[in-house]
Design an enzyme around this catalytic site. Sequence first.
Site, mmCIF file in Angstrom:
data_model
loop_
_atom_site.group_PDB
_atom_site.id
_atom_site.type_symbol
_atom_site.label_atom_id
_atom_site.label_comp_id
_atom_site.label_asym_id
_atom_site.label_seq_id
_atom_site.Cartn_x
_atom_site.Cartn_y
_atom_site.Cartn_z
ATOM 1 N N SER A 1 8.585 -3.703 1.801
ATOM 2 C CA SER A 1 8.400 -2.264 1.921
ATOM 3 C C SER A 1 7.559 -1.716 0.778
ATOM 4 O O SER A 1 7.637 -2.194 -0.361
ATOM 5 C CB SER A 1 9.768 -1.572 1.925
ATOM 6 O OG SER A 1 9.632 -0.167 1.815
ATOM 7 N N TYR B 1 3.390 2.617 3.831
ATOM 8 C CA TYR B 1 3.509 4.021 4.196
ATOM 9 C C TYR B 1 2.167 4.693 3.924
ATOM 10 O O TYR B 1 1.413 4.281 3.038
ATOM 11 C CB TYR B 1 4.595 4.709 3.374
ATOM 12 C CG TYR B 1 6.008 4.348 3.768
ATOM 13 C CD1 TYR B 1 6.462 4.546 5.068
ATOM 14 C CD2 TYR B 1 6.893 3.828 2.835
ATOM 15 C CE1 TYR B 1 7.758 4.228 5.423
ATOM 16 C CE2 TYR B 1 8.189 3.506 3.185
ATOM 17 C CZ TYR B 1 8.616 3.716 4.488
ATOM 18 O OH TYR B 1 9.904 3.393 4.835
ATOM 19 N N THR C 1 3.330 2.011 9.003
ATOM 20 C CA THR C 1 4.415 2.817 9.569
ATOM 21 C C THR C 1 3.871 4.189 9.930
ATOM 22 O O THR C 1 3.340 4.907 9.075
ATOM 23 C CB THR C 1 5.567 2.941 8.561
ATOM 24 O OG1 THR C 1 6.162 1.653 8.375
ATOM 25 C CG2 THR C 1 6.637 3.890 9.068
ATOM 26 N N LYS D 1 4.033 0.081 13.281
ATOM 27 C CA LYS D 1 5.482 0.260 13.418
ATOM 28 C C LYS D 1 5.808 1.745 13.575
ATOM 29 O O LYS D 1 5.284 2.585 12.845
ATOM 30 C CB LYS D 1 6.192 -0.304 12.181
ATOM 31 C CG LYS D 1 7.698 -0.128 12.166
ATOM 32 C CD LYS D 1 8.283 -0.799 10.922
ATOM 33 C CE LYS D 1 9.772 -0.624 10.808
ATOM 34 N NZ LYS D 1 10.163 0.764 10.442
#
Length: 401
Positions: free
Chosen positions: A110, A133, A159, A255
């Site tokens: 992440s 992100y 994402t 995602k």
Amino acid sequence: MFDSRRIHSIEGLRQAAQRRLPKAIFDFFDGGAEDELTLADNRSAFGRVKLAPRCLVNVAEVGLDTDIVGGRSALPLVVAPTGAVGFGRHGGDVDIARAAVEAGVPYTLSTSATASIEQIADAASGRLWFQAYILKDKELLSSLIFRAKSAGYEALMITVDLPVGGKRERDFRNHLSFPFRYTSRNLLDFASRPVWAMRMLRYGVPVMENLKGLEAPSASTTKLASSVGRSYDPSFDWDSLKSLRDEWPHKLIVKGVMRADDAARLAAMGCDGIVVSNHGGRQLDGAAATLDILPGVVSAVEGRVPVLVDGGVRRGVDILKARALGAQGVLAGRATLWGAVADGQRGAAQALAILRDELQRSMQLCGVRSVDEISRELLFERQEPDGAEYGLGGRVPVPGL
């Protein structure tokens, strides 16, 4: 004292982690947005899918390995990106990555991990994916993507379901924020778990290594609480994604897809994988369960791109059901997170071993000898007297009746 011999399920690992963590930290990992309807429905959706097992099949040996986004995986499973793991256990990100590599499944780091891109690449030599992100700070975002490429990550996961942060009311109630801002409420909570607190004092408060220097802490506890998403770019759109697709030379996975039309457009764009995801129920409360969305997305892409699904995976049979509905595999995040919090790398490995054993057992009980044999034919669809079927989408009239 943690005793792995007494743990037989992912729920058992969750309970072990809960006993170890302060309430605020446990709730951050465990909770969802607002009334947590989507969080609960993700799990309930697996219960709504029923199986019709075959009998009299030789299942003395079954094959669990399969293709996942262009490479082999020992299971139809990818370890999902989980942020802030180090607040549950120092070194937890590395523990999970090493467990994934040893188990032969891809691991996703992440953006908000407490280990850097390079630390994971040095510690775990296997199939590594980096989840990005979309930050407002485009210079930092470009730097992260460049670092992932340089460190040999095989895939970039973008994402797209986080233009703004969800409303995490557990975090508000617990006065939890990242970076930590201490209050009388959370200090008492932290002190209630002395083993956890002593490790924090000994090793220091973890840092989200990939986001160092992103922004200065806010003076307001209210603004900091439920803070995930405050630095992300709500203007990111299809053109922006296409630019990333053109720049990233390796596999690009998207995602956070919850619509068939969006999935079809992504397939046409040339993405290498799609993850049906509602962010584990942590963003939009009221979003449909991912398992309910999955068949429509699979149909829309028409085999042009592999489809994965996350949200609510707690049993090996869940993996089988997702595969039967058309997913190439699942992403599981909380399962290995609970394992790592409970017992470090051994706990994360135990989580994967539990899922592996349950998947193998479920396949044998369903009469399938390999992951590639898992199909929609295993799903039970109840026939009605009038000739209609009750399938996964409800009552469907049979043509001509």
